[in-house]
Design a protein around this motif. Sequence first.
Motif, PDB file in Angstrom:
ATOM      1  N   GLU A 115       0.917  -1.214   0.016  1.00 25.57           N
ATOM      2  CA  GLU A 115       0.031   0.002  -0.046  1.00 25.57           C
ATOM      3  C   GLU A 115       0.943   1.145   0.014  1.00 25.57           C
ATOM      4  N   LYS A 116       0.311   2.290  -0.697  1.00 24.76           N
ATOM      5  CA  LYS A 116       1.253   3.410  -0.764  1.00 24.76           C
ATOM      6  C   LYS A 116       1.006   4.193   0.538  1.00 24.76           C
ATOM      7  N   HIS A 117       1.834   4.906   1.112  1.00 31.03           N
ATOM      8  CA  HIS A 117       1.863   5.669   2.290  1.00 31.03           C
ATOM      9  C   HIS A 117       2.530   7.160   1.981  1.00 31.03           C
ATOM     10  N   THR A 118       2.184   8.127   2.630  1.00 33.29           N
ATOM     11  CA  THR A 118       2.928   9.292   2.636  1.00 33.29           C
ATOM     12  C   THR A 118       3.996   9.287   3.867  1.00 33.29           C
ATOM     13  N   ARG A 119       5.044   9.917   3.520  1.00 34.69           N
ATOM     14  CA  ARG A 119       6.040   9.962   4.256  1.00 34.69           C
ATOM     15  C   ARG A 119       5.947  11.321   5.216  1.00 34.69           C
ATOM     16  N   ARG A 120       5.888  11.424   6.674  1.00 33.69           N
ATOM     17  CA  ARG A 120       5.884  12.456   7.098  1.00 33.69           C
ATOM     18  C   ARG A 120       7.056  13.288   7.184  1.00 33.69           C
ATOM     19  N   LYS A 121       6.731  14.580   7.081  1.00 32.01           N
ATOM     20  CA  LYS A 121       8.139  15.539   6.879  1.00 32.01           C
ATOM     21  C   LYS A 121       8.620  15.703   8.116  1.00 32.01           C
ATOM     22  N   LYS A 122       9.927  15.501   8.459  1.00 29.72           N
ATOM     23  CA  LYS A 122      10.608  15.677   9.813  1.00 29.72           C
ATOM     24  C   LYS A 122      10.774  17.394  10.148  1.00 29.72           C
ATOM     25  N   GLY A 123      10.438  17.330  11.143  1.00 24.36           N
ATOM     26  CA  GLY A 123      10.739  19.028  11.542  1.00 24.36           C
ATOM     27  C   GLY A 123      10.535  19.247  12.968  1.00 24.36           C
TER      28      GLY A 123
END
Length: 230
Positions: free
Chosen positions: A82-90
């Motif tokens: 399944e496709k997933h969205t990587r969370r932007k590190k901040g």
Amino acid sequence: MILDCSILPDDPDELKRIICELQESHAAEVCLLQKQVRHLYDKLFGRKSEKSRYGEESPQLALFDMPEPDPDATPEAPVEVEKHTRRKKGRKPLPDNLPRVEIIHDIDEQEKICHCGAELSRISEEVSEKLDIIPAVIQVVRHIRPKYSCKHCENAAEKGPTVKIAPVPVQLLPKAIASCGLMAHILTAKFVDSLPFYRQERQFDRLGADIFRFIRLKRTLFHEEPLFST
């Protein structure tokens, strides 16, 4: 083989033959030493569980020792991921329960006028939050208890003067100069934050507190002085 240089023959052909024998002998010794070094490195740094493809005595391992495919094996079905969205590190935002103090850094009123003469409109803003702390402040809490008396009964000899005053508030240590908040701060710093008393004395000294009274308070906490006055 001739090893003494003083008895070497004068014949050039004989000298060439001796040199060739020495070269062959040295080459054989060098080859033997290289094999011994490779074998030693294999014993010291090689994997003990791996076996050589060319025998137990050879230090050379197989470079292309890959298993052959099984013709009777069934091909594995492709697995869909399944496709997933990587969370932007901040940077983690600061907690919302902390109080906020807003400081507005605005431009001058003259800069709010455009070169065409019209007034600039505020369209948005940029906000950056910095974590700040208010240093500890020593204060003195004054407990004032007004006294009241009846002027009409001052000369009454049978009952004496009538004076009323509020009772003394309950204290953790009677006749001590430390309030409950100061006592909680000292005990928390000592037994939770492992801050020795002498370092706390330095902190109170920088804040303008009386060091001598603080030392007496410390002695009271550890029963070096009576907890309650008699």
